[in-house]
Design a protein around this motif. Structure first.
Motif, PDB file in Angstrom:
ATOM      1  N   GLU A  50       0.813  -1.221   0.000  1.00 19.53           N
ATOM      2  CA  GLU A  50       0.000   0.000   0.000  1.00 19.53           C
ATOM      3  C   GLU A  50       0.844   1.267   0.000  1.00 19.53           C
ATOM      4  OE1 GLU A  50      -2.889  -2.993   0.620  1.00 19.53           O
ATOM      5  OE2 GLU A  50      -0.886  -2.713   1.432  1.00 19.53           O
ATOM      6  N   ASP A  51       0.326   2.308  -0.625  1.00 21.86           N
ATOM      7  CA  ASP A  51       0.933   3.636  -0.548  1.00 21.86           C
ATOM      8  C   ASP A  51       0.801   4.118   0.896  1.00 21.86           C
ATOM      9  OD1 ASP A  51       1.487   6.389  -0.616  1.00 21.86           O
ATOM     10  OD2 ASP A  51       0.664   6.616  -2.637  1.00 21.86           O
ATOM     11  N   THR A  52       1.905   4.526   1.485  1.00 25.61           N
ATOM     12  CA  THR A  52       1.906   4.922   2.899  1.00 25.61           C
ATOM     13  C   THR A  52       1.013   6.128   3.158  1.00 25.61           C
ATOM     14  OG1 THR A  52       4.206   4.196   2.835  1.00 25.61           O
ATOM     15  CG2 THR A  52       3.471   5.202   4.863  1.00 25.61           C
ATOM     16  N   LEU A  53       0.680   6.896   2.126  1.00 24.79           N
ATOM     17  CA  LEU A  53      -0.237   8.022   2.299  1.00 24.79           C
ATOM     18  C   LEU A  53      -1.669   7.549   2.566  1.00 24.79           C
ATOM     19  CD1 LEU A  53       0.994  10.478  -0.502  1.00 24.79           C
ATOM     20  CD2 LEU A  53       1.418  10.611   1.967  1.00 24.79           C
ATOM     21  N   ASP A  54      -1.969   6.296   2.209  1.00 27.20           N
ATOM     22  CA  ASP A  54      -3.271   5.705   2.489  1.00 27.20           C
ATOM     23  C   ASP A  54      -3.233   5.150   3.913  1.00 27.20           C
ATOM     24  OD1 ASP A  54      -5.587   4.243   2.684  1.00 27.20           O
ATOM     25  OD2 ASP A  54      -5.188   2.931   0.960  1.00 27.20           O
ATOM     26  N   ILE A  55      -3.619   5.981   4.861  1.00 30.97           N
ATOM     27  CA  ILE A  55      -3.483   5.631   6.281  1.00 30.97           C
ATOM     28  C   ILE A  55      -4.272   4.363   6.612  1.00 30.97           C
ATOM     29  CG2 ILE A  55      -3.730   6.417   8.657  1.00 30.97           C
ATOM     30  CD1 ILE A  55      -1.765   8.099   7.044  1.00 30.97           C
ATOM     31  N   ASP A  56      -5.566   4.368   6.293  1.00 31.84           N
ATOM     32  CA  ASP A  56      -6.413   3.227   6.647  1.00 31.84           C
ATOM     33  C   ASP A  56      -5.976   1.958   5.925  1.00 31.84           C
ATOM     34  OD1 ASP A  56      -7.903   4.800   8.340  1.00 31.84           O
ATOM     35  OD2 ASP A  56      -9.474   5.228   6.867  1.00 31.84           O
ATOM     36  N   GLY A  57      -5.643   2.088   4.627  1.00 33.76           N
ATOM     37  CA  GLY A  57      -5.204   0.921   3.865  1.00 33.76           C
ATOM     38  C   GLY A  57      -3.911   0.351   4.403  1.00 33.76           C
ATOM     39  N   HIS A  82       4.985  11.066   3.047  1.00 29.05           N
ATOM     40  CA  HIS A  82       4.900   9.660   3.431  1.00 29.05           C
ATOM     41  C   HIS A  82       5.492   9.449   4.825  1.00 29.05           C
ATOM     42  CE1 HIS A  82       4.356   9.179  -0.937  1.00 29.05           C
ATOM     43  NE2 HIS A  82       3.793   8.023  -0.663  1.00 29.05           N
ATOM     44  N   ALA A  83       6.597  10.132   5.093  1.00 26.38           N
ATOM     45  CA  ALA A  83       7.247  10.000   6.393  1.00 26.38           C
ATOM     46  C   ALA A  83       6.319  10.471   7.511  1.00 26.38           C
ATOM     47  CB  ALA A  83       8.550  10.782   6.404  1.00 26.38           C
ATOM     48  N   LYS A  84       5.665  11.618   7.288  1.00 19.59           N
ATOM     49  CA  LYS A  84       4.760  12.155   8.309  1.00 19.59           C
ATOM     50  C   LYS A  84       3.520  11.284   8.474  1.00 19.59           C
ATOM     51  CE  LYS A  84       6.384  16.911   8.022  1.00 19.59           C
ATOM     52  NZ  LYS A  84       6.112  18.307   7.635  1.00 19.59           N
ATOM     53  N   ALA A  85       3.103  10.629   7.378  1.00 18.59           N
ATOM     54  CA  ALA A  85       1.930   9.744   7.448  1.00 18.59           C
ATOM     55  C   ALA A  85       2.173   8.581   8.401  1.00 18.59           C
ATOM     56  CB  ALA A  85       1.584   9.221   6.060  1.00 18.59           C
ATOM     57  N   LEU A  86       3.428   8.199   8.566  1.00 18.82           N
ATOM     58  CA  LEU A  86       3.737   7.077   9.448  1.00 18.82           C
ATOM     59  C   LEU A  86       3.406   7.373  10.905  1.00 18.82           C
ATOM     60  CD1 LEU A  86       6.901   5.445   7.942  1.00 18.82           C
ATOM     61  CD2 LEU A  86       4.879   4.262   8.747  1.00 18.82           C
ATOM     62  N   ALA A  87       3.425   8.651  11.279  1.00 14.82           N
ATOM     63  CA  ALA A  87       3.026   9.008  12.643  1.00 14.82           C
ATOM     64  C   ALA A  87       1.566   8.622  12.872  1.00 14.82           C
ATOM     65  CB  ALA A  87       3.229  10.503  12.874  1.00 14.82           C
ATOM     66  N   GLU A  88       0.720   8.902  11.880  1.00 11.57           N
ATOM     67  CA  GLU A  88      -0.705   8.561  11.980  1.00 11.57           C
ATOM     68  C   GLU A  88      -0.907   7.046  11.928  1.00 11.57           C
ATOM     69  OE1 GLU A  88      -3.595  11.021   9.794  1.00 11.57           O
ATOM     70  OE2 GLU A  88      -1.850  12.088   8.985  1.00 11.57           O
ATOM     71  N   ILE A  89      -0.141   6.380  11.073  1.00 13.06           N
ATOM     72  CA  ILE A  89      -0.259   4.921  10.954  1.00 13.06           C
ATOM     73  C   ILE A  89       0.081   4.258  12.281  1.00 13.06           C
ATOM     74  CG2 ILE A  89       0.798   2.879   9.885  1.00 13.06           C
ATOM     75  CD1 ILE A  89       1.016   4.590   7.293  1.00 13.06           C
ATOM     76  N   LYS A  90       1.170   4.688  12.875  1.00 15.13           N
ATOM     77  CA  LYS A  90       1.600   4.101  14.144  1.00 15.13           C
ATOM     78  C   LYS A  90       0.567   4.351  15.240  1.00 15.13           C
ATOM     79  CE  LYS A  90       5.647   3.516  17.033  1.00 15.13           C
ATOM     80  NZ  LYS A  90       7.080   3.811  17.209  1.00 15.13           N
ATOM     81  N   GLN A  91       0.038   5.566  15.291  1.00 11.77           N
ATOM     82  CA  GLN A  91      -0.956   5.909  16.304  1.00 11.77           C
ATOM     83  C   GLN A  91      -2.235   5.086  16.118  1.00 11.77           C
ATOM     84  OE1 GLN A  91      -1.972  10.058  16.418  1.00 11.77           O
ATOM     85  NE2 GLN A  91      -3.528   9.803  18.010  1.00 11.77           N
ATOM     86  N   LYS A  92      -2.662   4.956  14.866  1.00  9.95           N
ATOM     87  CA  LYS A  92      -3.903   4.224  14.598  1.00  9.95           C
ATOM     88  C   LYS A  92      -3.752   2.735  14.896  1.00  9.95           C
ATOM     89  CE  LYS A  92      -7.830   4.531  11.591  1.00  9.95           C
ATOM     90  NZ  LYS A  92      -8.445   5.307  10.495  1.00  9.95           N
ATOM     91  N   LEU A  93      -2.571   2.179  14.633  1.00  8.91           N
ATOM     92  CA  LEU A  93      -2.330   0.783  14.982  1.00  8.91           C
ATOM     93  C   LEU A  93      -2.460   0.581  16.477  1.00  8.91           C
ATOM     94  CD1 LEU A  93       0.733  -0.171  12.737  1.00  8.91           C
ATOM     95  CD2 LEU A  93      -1.454  -1.386  12.800  1.00  8.91           C
ATOM     96  N   ALA A  94      -1.882   1.482  17.251  1.00  9.87           N
ATOM     97  CA  ALA A  94      -1.931   1.374  18.708  1.00  9.87           C
ATOM     98  C   ALA A  94      -3.364   1.500  19.222  1.00  9.87           C
ATOM     99  CB  ALA A  94      -1.043   2.439  19.339  1.00  9.87           C
TER     100      ALA A  94
END
Length: 406
Positions: A50-57, A82-94
Protein backbone atom coordinates in the motif's frame (compact mmCIF):
# COMPACT_ATOMS: atom_id res chain seq x y z
CA UNK A 1 41.25 -48.63 15.71
CA UNK A 2 37.90 -47.17 16.81
CA UNK A 3 37.10 -47.18 20.53
CA UNK A 4 34.37 -45.81 22.74
CA UNK A 5 36.87 -43.19 23.90
CA UNK A 6 36.50 -41.58 20.49
CA UNK A 7 34.15 -38.58 21.02
CA UNK A 8 33.02 -38.84 17.39
CA UNK A 9 31.40 -42.24 17.98
CA UNK A 10 28.22 -43.24 19.77
CA UNK A 11 27.91 -46.21 22.11
CA UNK A 12 27.25 -48.59 19.22
CA UNK A 13 30.34 -47.35 17.33
CA UNK A 14 28.32 -45.40 14.76
CA UNK A 15 29.46 -41.85 13.87
CA UNK A 16 28.00 -39.22 16.21
CA UNK A 17 26.93 -36.61 13.69
CA UNK A 18 25.57 -33.41 15.19
CA UNK A 19 22.12 -32.70 13.76
CA UNK A 20 21.69 -29.38 15.55
CA UNK A 21 22.10 -26.10 13.67
CA UNK A 22 24.54 -23.98 15.66
CA UNK A 23 23.68 -20.38 14.94
CA UNK A 24 26.39 -17.78 14.62
CA UNK A 25 26.68 -15.62 17.74
CA UNK A 26 25.31 -12.14 17.10
CA UNK A 27 24.54 -9.10 19.20
CA UNK A 28 20.84 -8.50 20.01
CA UNK A 29 19.19 -5.61 18.16
CA UNK A 30 15.85 -4.37 19.46
CA UNK A 31 13.17 -3.44 16.91
CA UNK A 32 10.09 -2.36 18.81
CA UNK A 33 9.11 -5.32 20.98
CA UNK A 34 11.03 -7.82 18.82
CA UNK A 35 14.70 -8.76 19.18
CA UNK A 36 16.81 -9.69 16.16
CA UNK A 37 19.93 -11.76 16.91
CA UNK A 38 21.33 -12.48 20.35
CA UNK A 39 20.18 -16.11 20.17
CA UNK A 40 16.50 -15.15 19.83
CA UNK A 41 14.34 -17.07 17.31
CA UNK A 42 14.80 -16.13 13.66
CA UNK A 43 12.40 -13.23 12.99
CA UNK A 44 9.96 -13.17 10.04
CA UNK A 45 9.50 -9.97 8.04
CA UNK A 46 7.53 -8.72 5.04
CA UNK A 47 6.56 -5.44 3.39
CA UNK A 48 3.19 -3.91 2.57
CA UNK A 49 2.28 -2.87 -0.98
CA UNK A 50 0.00 0.00 0.00
CA UNK A 51 0.93 3.64 -0.55
CA UNK A 52 1.91 4.92 2.90
CA UNK A 53 -0.24 8.02 2.30
CA UNK A 54 -3.27 5.70 2.49
CA UNK A 55 -3.48 5.63 6.28
CA UNK A 56 -6.41 3.23 6.65
CA UNK A 57 -5.20 0.92 3.86
CA UNK A 58 -1.73 0.77 5.36
CA UNK A 59 -3.00 0.07 8.86
CA UNK A 60 -5.20 -2.74 7.53
CA UNK A 61 -2.34 -4.23 5.50
CA UNK A 62 0.08 -4.12 8.44
CA UNK A 63 -2.51 -5.74 10.68
CA UNK A 64 -3.22 -8.53 8.14
CA UNK A 65 0.47 -9.39 7.99
CA UNK A 66 0.99 -9.23 11.74
CA UNK A 67 -2.02 -11.43 12.48
CA UNK A 68 -0.62 -14.28 10.36
CA UNK A 69 2.81 -14.18 11.99
CA UNK A 70 4.80 -11.38 10.34
CA UNK A 71 6.78 -9.97 13.24
CA UNK A 72 8.28 -6.86 11.62
CA UNK A 73 6.63 -4.93 8.78
CA UNK A 74 8.40 -2.64 6.31
CA UNK A 75 6.83 0.38 4.63
CA UNK A 76 8.11 2.68 1.92
CA UNK A 77 8.66 6.43 2.43
CA UNK A 78 9.51 8.13 -0.89
CA UNK A 79 8.58 11.63 0.31
CA UNK A 80 8.29 13.81 3.41
CA UNK A 81 4.51 13.44 3.27
CA UNK A 82 4.90 9.66 3.43
CA UNK A 83 7.25 10.00 6.39
CA UNK A 84 4.76 12.15 8.31
CA UNK A 85 1.93 9.74 7.45
CA UNK A 86 3.74 7.08 9.45
CA UNK A 87 3.03 9.01 12.64
CA UNK A 88 -0.70 8.56 11.98
CA UNK A 89 -0.26 4.92 10.95
CA UNK A 90 1.60 4.10 14.14
CA UNK A 91 -0.96 5.91 16.30
CA UNK A 92 -3.90 4.22 14.60
CA UNK A 93 -2.33 0.78 14.98
CA UNK A 94 -1.93 1.37 18.71
CA UNK A 95 -5.53 2.61 19.04
CA UNK A 96 -7.29 0.00 16.89
CA UNK A 97 -5.02 -3.05 17.14
CA UNK A 98 -1.64 -3.09 18.91
CA UNK A 99 1.85 -1.71 18.35
CA UNK A 100 3.64 -3.44 15.46
CA UNK A 101 7.41 -3.10 14.86
CA UNK A 102 7.79 -0.94 11.74
CA UNK A 103 10.73 -0.42 9.40
CA UNK A 104 10.91 2.49 6.95
CA UNK A 105 12.60 2.10 3.59
CA UNK A 106 14.31 5.41 2.85
CA UNK A 107 14.99 6.02 -0.83
CA UNK A 108 18.17 7.60 -2.11
CA UNK A 109 20.03 9.89 0.25
CA UNK A 110 16.97 11.82 1.40
CA UNK A 111 18.19 12.72 4.86
CA UNK A 112 15.36 15.10 5.69
CA UNK A 113 12.91 12.27 5.02
CA UNK A 114 15.02 9.81 7.02
CA UNK A 115 15.26 12.15 10.01
CA UNK A 116 11.50 12.69 10.02
CA UNK A 117 10.60 9.02 9.65
CA UNK A 118 13.11 8.02 12.36
CA UNK A 119 10.75 9.68 14.86
CA UNK A 120 7.90 7.34 13.97
CA UNK A 121 9.35 3.89 13.24
CA UNK A 122 11.48 1.35 15.07
CA UNK A 123 14.10 0.82 12.36
CA UNK A 124 15.25 2.67 9.25
CA UNK A 125 16.56 0.77 6.25
CA UNK A 126 19.10 2.49 4.03
CA UNK A 127 20.72 1.24 0.82
CA UNK A 128 24.40 2.27 0.60
CA UNK A 129 24.25 2.07 -3.19
CA UNK A 130 21.82 4.99 -3.28
CA UNK A 131 24.12 7.37 -1.41
CA UNK A 132 25.53 8.77 -4.64
CA UNK A 133 27.80 11.83 -4.66
CA UNK A 134 29.70 11.24 -7.88
CA UNK A 135 28.65 12.18 -11.39
CA UNK A 136 29.12 9.21 -13.71
CA UNK A 137 31.42 9.85 -16.63
CA UNK A 138 31.76 7.62 -19.65
CA UNK A 139 35.55 7.84 -19.84
CA UNK A 140 36.33 6.96 -16.20
CA UNK A 141 38.55 3.91 -15.69
CA UNK A 142 39.21 4.10 -11.96
CA UNK A 143 38.77 6.02 -8.73
CA UNK A 144 41.88 7.28 -7.04
CA UNK A 145 42.17 6.67 -3.30
CA UNK A 146 41.75 10.42 -2.76
CA UNK A 147 38.49 10.44 -4.76
CA UNK A 148 37.28 7.32 -2.96
CA UNK A 149 38.01 8.86 0.45
CA UNK A 150 36.48 12.21 -0.46
CA UNK A 151 33.17 10.58 -1.35
CA UNK A 152 33.37 8.50 1.83
CA UNK A 153 33.70 11.69 3.85
CA UNK A 154 30.59 13.13 2.16
CA UNK A 155 28.67 9.94 2.97
CA UNK A 156 29.69 10.20 6.60
CA UNK A 157 28.67 13.85 6.77
CA UNK A 158 25.27 13.04 5.29
CA UNK A 159 24.65 9.91 7.34
CA UNK A 160 25.76 11.28 10.72
CA UNK A 161 22.53 13.08 11.73
CA UNK A 162 20.45 9.95 11.09
CA UNK A 163 22.84 7.72 13.01
CA UNK A 164 22.82 10.11 15.98
CA UNK A 165 19.02 10.33 15.90
CA UNK A 166 18.59 6.54 15.91
CA UNK A 167 21.29 6.14 18.56
CA UNK A 168 19.73 8.67 20.89
CA UNK A 169 16.24 7.18 20.46
CA UNK A 170 17.46 3.61 21.00
CA UNK A 171 16.24 2.61 17.55
CA UNK A 172 17.80 0.41 14.86
CA UNK A 173 19.17 0.66 11.32
CA UNK A 174 19.37 -1.91 8.55
CA UNK A 175 22.25 -1.42 6.18
CA UNK A 176 20.68 -3.10 3.16
CA UNK A 177 23.09 -3.66 0.27
CA UNK A 178 21.65 -4.79 -3.05
CA UNK A 179 23.80 -6.45 -5.71
CA UNK A 180 21.91 -4.59 -8.42
CA UNK A 181 22.51 -1.11 -6.99
CA UNK A 182 26.15 -0.88 -5.96
CA UNK A 183 27.59 2.64 -6.08
CA UNK A 184 29.78 3.41 -9.09
CA UNK A 185 33.00 3.77 -7.08
CA UNK A 186 32.41 0.34 -5.51
CA UNK A 187 31.87 -1.13 -8.95
CA UNK A 188 35.09 0.44 -10.27
CA UNK A 189 37.08 -0.56 -7.19
CA UNK A 190 35.80 -4.08 -6.50
CA UNK A 191 33.73 -4.98 -9.54
CA UNK A 192 30.16 -6.22 -9.60
CA UNK A 193 31.05 -8.78 -6.95
CA UNK A 194 30.19 -10.04 -3.46
CA UNK A 195 33.36 -8.27 -2.32
CA UNK A 196 31.95 -4.95 -3.52
CA UNK A 197 28.74 -5.64 -1.61
CA UNK A 198 30.60 -6.49 1.58
CA UNK A 199 32.94 -3.49 1.41
CA UNK A 200 29.94 -1.23 0.81
CA UNK A 201 28.30 -2.54 3.99
CA UNK A 202 31.53 -2.29 5.99
CA UNK A 203 32.00 1.36 5.01
CA UNK A 204 28.61 2.22 6.52
CA UNK A 205 29.15 0.00 9.58
CA UNK A 206 32.40 1.79 10.38
CA UNK A 207 30.68 5.18 10.15
CA UNK A 208 28.04 3.96 12.62
CA UNK A 209 30.65 2.54 14.98
CA UNK A 210 32.63 5.78 14.96
CA UNK A 211 29.47 7.44 16.27
CA UNK A 212 29.00 4.81 19.00
CA UNK A 213 25.97 3.28 17.27
CA UNK A 214 25.70 -0.51 17.17
CA UNK A 215 21.98 -1.28 16.73
CA UNK A 216 22.67 -2.46 13.20
CA UNK A 217 21.29 -5.29 11.05
CA UNK A 218 23.00 -6.13 7.74
CA UNK A 219 21.60 -7.52 4.49
CA UNK A 220 23.37 -8.33 1.21
CA UNK A 221 20.65 -9.34 -1.20
CA UNK A 222 20.97 -10.48 -4.79
CA UNK A 223 18.56 -11.94 -7.33
CA UNK A 224 21.01 -14.75 -8.12
CA UNK A 225 21.31 -17.29 -5.33
CA UNK A 226 25.05 -18.06 -5.78
CA UNK A 227 25.87 -14.34 -5.52
CA UNK A 228 23.69 -13.96 -2.44
CA UNK A 229 25.32 -16.97 -0.75
CA UNK A 230 28.84 -15.76 -1.52
CA UNK A 231 28.09 -12.24 -0.24
CA UNK A 232 26.72 -13.39 3.12
CA UNK A 233 29.51 -15.92 3.65
CA UNK A 234 32.13 -13.29 2.87
CA UNK A 235 30.38 -10.82 5.17
CA UNK A 236 30.57 -13.32 8.03
CA UNK A 237 34.25 -13.94 7.31
CA UNK A 238 35.06 -10.22 7.29
CA UNK A 239 33.01 -9.55 10.43
CA UNK A 240 34.78 -12.38 12.24
CA UNK A 241 38.12 -10.87 11.23
CA UNK A 242 37.02 -7.46 12.51
CA UNK A 243 35.40 -8.70 15.72
CA UNK A 244 31.89 -7.68 14.60
CA UNK A 245 28.76 -9.58 15.63
CA UNK A 246 25.95 -7.85 13.76
CA UNK A 247 22.83 -9.88 12.98
CA UNK A 248 22.04 -10.66 9.35
CA UNK A 249 18.78 -10.19 7.46
CA UNK A 250 18.51 -12.86 4.73
CA UNK A 251 16.67 -12.66 1.44
CA UNK A 252 16.84 -13.36 -2.27
CA UNK A 253 15.64 -10.17 -3.90
CA UNK A 254 13.31 -10.22 -6.91
CA UNK A 255 12.75 -13.97 -6.55
CA UNK A 256 9.61 -13.85 -8.71
CA UNK A 257 6.41 -15.73 -8.04
CA UNK A 258 4.88 -19.18 -7.88
CA UNK A 259 6.74 -22.38 -7.23
CA UNK A 260 10.06 -21.18 -8.62
CA UNK A 261 10.05 -18.01 -6.53
CA UNK A 262 9.55 -20.12 -3.43
CA UNK A 263 12.23 -22.65 -4.40
CA UNK A 264 14.70 -19.89 -5.25
CA UNK A 265 14.13 -18.16 -1.91
CA UNK A 266 14.39 -21.43 -0.02
CA UNK A 267 17.63 -22.36 -1.80
CA UNK A 268 19.26 -19.11 -0.69
CA UNK A 269 17.74 -18.53 2.73
CA UNK A 270 17.64 -22.19 3.78
CA UNK A 271 21.25 -22.86 2.78
CA UNK A 272 22.59 -20.04 4.94
CA UNK A 273 20.32 -20.82 7.89
CA UNK A 274 21.55 -24.42 7.79
CA UNK A 275 25.08 -23.02 8.16
CA UNK A 276 24.03 -21.05 11.23
CA UNK A 277 23.96 -17.74 9.33
CA UNK A 278 20.93 -15.47 9.60
CA UNK A 279 18.78 -13.86 12.29
CA UNK A 280 15.79 -12.52 10.35
CA UNK A 281 14.35 -13.42 6.94
CA UNK A 282 12.08 -12.12 4.23
CA UNK A 283 10.86 -14.13 1.26
CA UNK A 284 10.34 -11.60 -1.57
CA UNK A 285 7.56 -12.80 -3.87
CA UNK A 286 5.79 -11.01 -6.69
CA UNK A 287 2.52 -11.84 -4.97
CA UNK A 288 0.44 -10.52 -2.10
CA UNK A 289 2.70 -10.04 0.97
CA UNK A 290 0.54 -12.47 2.94
CA UNK A 291 1.78 -15.27 0.65
CA UNK A 292 5.36 -14.73 1.88
CA UNK A 293 4.77 -15.59 5.54
CA UNK A 294 3.90 -19.32 5.15
CA UNK A 295 7.07 -19.79 3.07
CA UNK A 296 9.18 -18.20 5.80
CA UNK A 297 7.71 -20.44 8.47
CA UNK A 298 8.03 -23.53 6.29
CA UNK A 299 11.76 -22.84 5.82
CA UNK A 300 12.26 -22.32 9.56
CA UNK A 301 10.21 -25.39 10.50
CA UNK A 302 12.00 -27.63 7.97
CA UNK A 303 15.33 -26.67 9.55
CA UNK A 304 14.06 -27.12 13.10
CA UNK A 305 14.61 -23.44 13.90
CA UNK A 306 11.00 -22.65 14.78
CA UNK A 307 7.93 -24.80 15.25
CA UNK A 308 4.79 -23.04 14.10
CA UNK A 309 2.79 -25.89 12.58
CA UNK A 310 2.31 -29.64 12.68
CA UNK A 311 5.25 -31.56 11.20
CA UNK A 312 3.95 -34.28 8.85
CA UNK A 313 6.14 -37.22 7.92
CA UNK A 314 4.79 -39.10 4.91
CA UNK A 315 6.31 -41.62 2.53
CA UNK A 316 6.17 -40.96 -1.23
CA UNK A 317 3.97 -44.03 -1.87
CA UNK A 318 4.90 -47.13 -3.84
CA UNK A 319 3.46 -50.48 -4.90
CA UNK A 320 3.34 -51.66 -1.29
CA UNK A 321 1.04 -48.83 -0.20
CA UNK A 322 -2.19 -50.22 1.21
CA UNK A 323 -4.39 -47.11 0.84
CA UNK A 324 -4.66 -43.88 -1.14
CA UNK A 325 -1.79 -42.12 0.63
CA UNK A 326 -2.33 -38.67 -0.87
CA UNK A 327 -6.03 -38.71 0.04
CA UNK A 328 -5.42 -39.97 3.57
CA UNK A 329 -2.60 -37.48 4.22
CA UNK A 330 -4.98 -34.71 3.18
CA UNK A 331 -7.66 -35.99 5.60
CA UNK A 332 -5.19 -36.31 8.47
CA UNK A 333 -3.79 -32.85 7.81
CA UNK A 334 -7.23 -31.23 7.65
CA UNK A 335 -8.18 -32.84 10.97
CA UNK A 336 -4.96 -32.07 12.85
CA UNK A 337 -3.23 -29.07 11.22
CA UNK A 338 -4.10 -26.78 14.15
CA UNK A 339 -2.19 -28.91 16.69
CA UNK A 340 1.00 -26.84 16.61
CA UNK A 341 4.00 -28.69 17.97
CA UNK A 342 3.00 -32.26 17.10
CA UNK A 343 4.80 -34.58 14.67
CA UNK A 344 2.41 -36.92 12.84
CA UNK A 345 3.49 -39.65 10.42
CA UNK A 346 1.33 -41.12 7.64
CA UNK A 347 3.01 -44.19 6.16
CA UNK A 348 1.70 -46.42 3.38
CA UNK A 349 3.00 -49.77 4.64
CA UNK A 350 4.80 -51.54 7.46
CA UNK A 351 8.11 -52.08 5.63
CA UNK A 352 9.64 -48.68 6.38
CA UNK A 353 6.89 -47.12 8.45
CA UNK A 354 7.91 -47.68 12.10
CA UNK A 355 11.56 -46.94 11.42
CA UNK A 356 11.12 -43.82 9.34
CA UNK A 357 8.48 -42.37 11.64
CA UNK A 358 10.41 -43.14 14.83
CA UNK A 359 10.64 -39.48 15.85
CA UNK A 360 6.92 -38.79 15.31
CA UNK A 361 4.49 -38.35 18.19
CA UNK A 362 1.80 -40.33 16.37
CA UNK A 363 1.78 -42.69 13.42
CA UNK A 364 -0.92 -43.75 10.96
CA UNK A 365 0.31 -46.87 9.11
CA UNK A 366 -1.20 -49.17 6.52
CA UNK A 367 -0.46 -52.58 8.07
CA UNK A 368 -2.93 -54.89 6.37
CA UNK A 369 -5.55 -54.39 3.68
CA UNK A 370 -8.52 -52.43 5.01
CA UNK A 371 -6.92 -51.73 8.42
CA UNK A 372 -4.80 -48.96 9.92
CA UNK A 373 -2.29 -49.37 12.72
CA UNK A 374 -2.09 -46.34 15.02
CA UNK A 375 1.16 -45.66 16.87
CA UNK A 376 2.22 -43.53 19.78
CA UNK A 377 5.90 -43.00 19.06
CA UNK A 378 7.34 -46.46 18.33
CA UNK A 379 4.53 -48.33 20.10
CA UNK A 380 1.59 -49.74 18.18
CA UNK A 381 -1.55 -48.86 20.14
CA UNK A 382 -4.34 -50.44 18.10
CA UNK A 383 -5.57 -51.44 14.67
CA UNK A 384 -8.79 -50.01 13.32
CA UNK A 385 -10.80 -50.26 10.09
CA UNK A 386 -9.48 -47.85 7.46
CA UNK A 387 -12.72 -45.84 7.35
CA UNK A 388 -12.31 -45.05 11.07
CA UNK A 389 -8.58 -44.29 10.92
CA UNK A 390 -8.69 -40.50 11.19
CA UNK A 391 -11.43 -40.58 13.85
CA UNK A 392 -9.43 -43.03 15.97
CA UNK A 393 -6.23 -41.00 15.54
CA UNK A 394 -8.08 -38.00 16.96
CA UNK A 395 -9.38 -40.14 19.84
CA UNK A 396 -5.83 -41.29 20.63
CA UNK A 397 -4.58 -37.71 20.71
CA UNK A 398 -7.52 -36.78 22.96
CA UNK A 399 -6.77 -39.71 25.29
CA UNK A 400 -3.23 -38.33 25.70
CA UNK A 401 -4.58 -34.89 26.56
CA UNK A 402 -2.87 -33.31 23.56
CA UNK A 403 -5.97 -32.37 21.58
CA UNK A 404 -7.28 -28.82 21.34
CA UNK A 405 -10.36 -27.83 19.42
CA UNK A 406 -9.67 -25.91 16.18
Amino acid sequence: MQTLDNPNLTANNSPAFDTTIHRRKTRPVQVGNVTIGGGYPVVVQSMINEDTLDIDGSVAAIRRLHEIGCEIVRVTVPSMAHAKALAEIKQKLAETYQPVPLVADVHHNGMKIALEVAKHVDKVRINPGLYVFEKPTGDRTEYTQAEFDEIGAKIRETLEPLVISLRDQGKAMRIGVNHGSLAERMLFTYGDTPEGMVESALEFIKICESLDFYNIVISLKASRVPVMLAAYRLMVKRMDELGMEYPLHLGVTEAGDGEYGRIKSTAGIGTLLAEGIGDTIRVSLTEAPEKEIPVCYSILQALGLRKTMVEYVACPSCGRTLFNLEEVLHKVREATKHLTGLDIAVMGCIVNGPGEMADADYGYVGKQSGYIALYRGREEIKRVPEDRGVEELINLIKTDGRWVDP
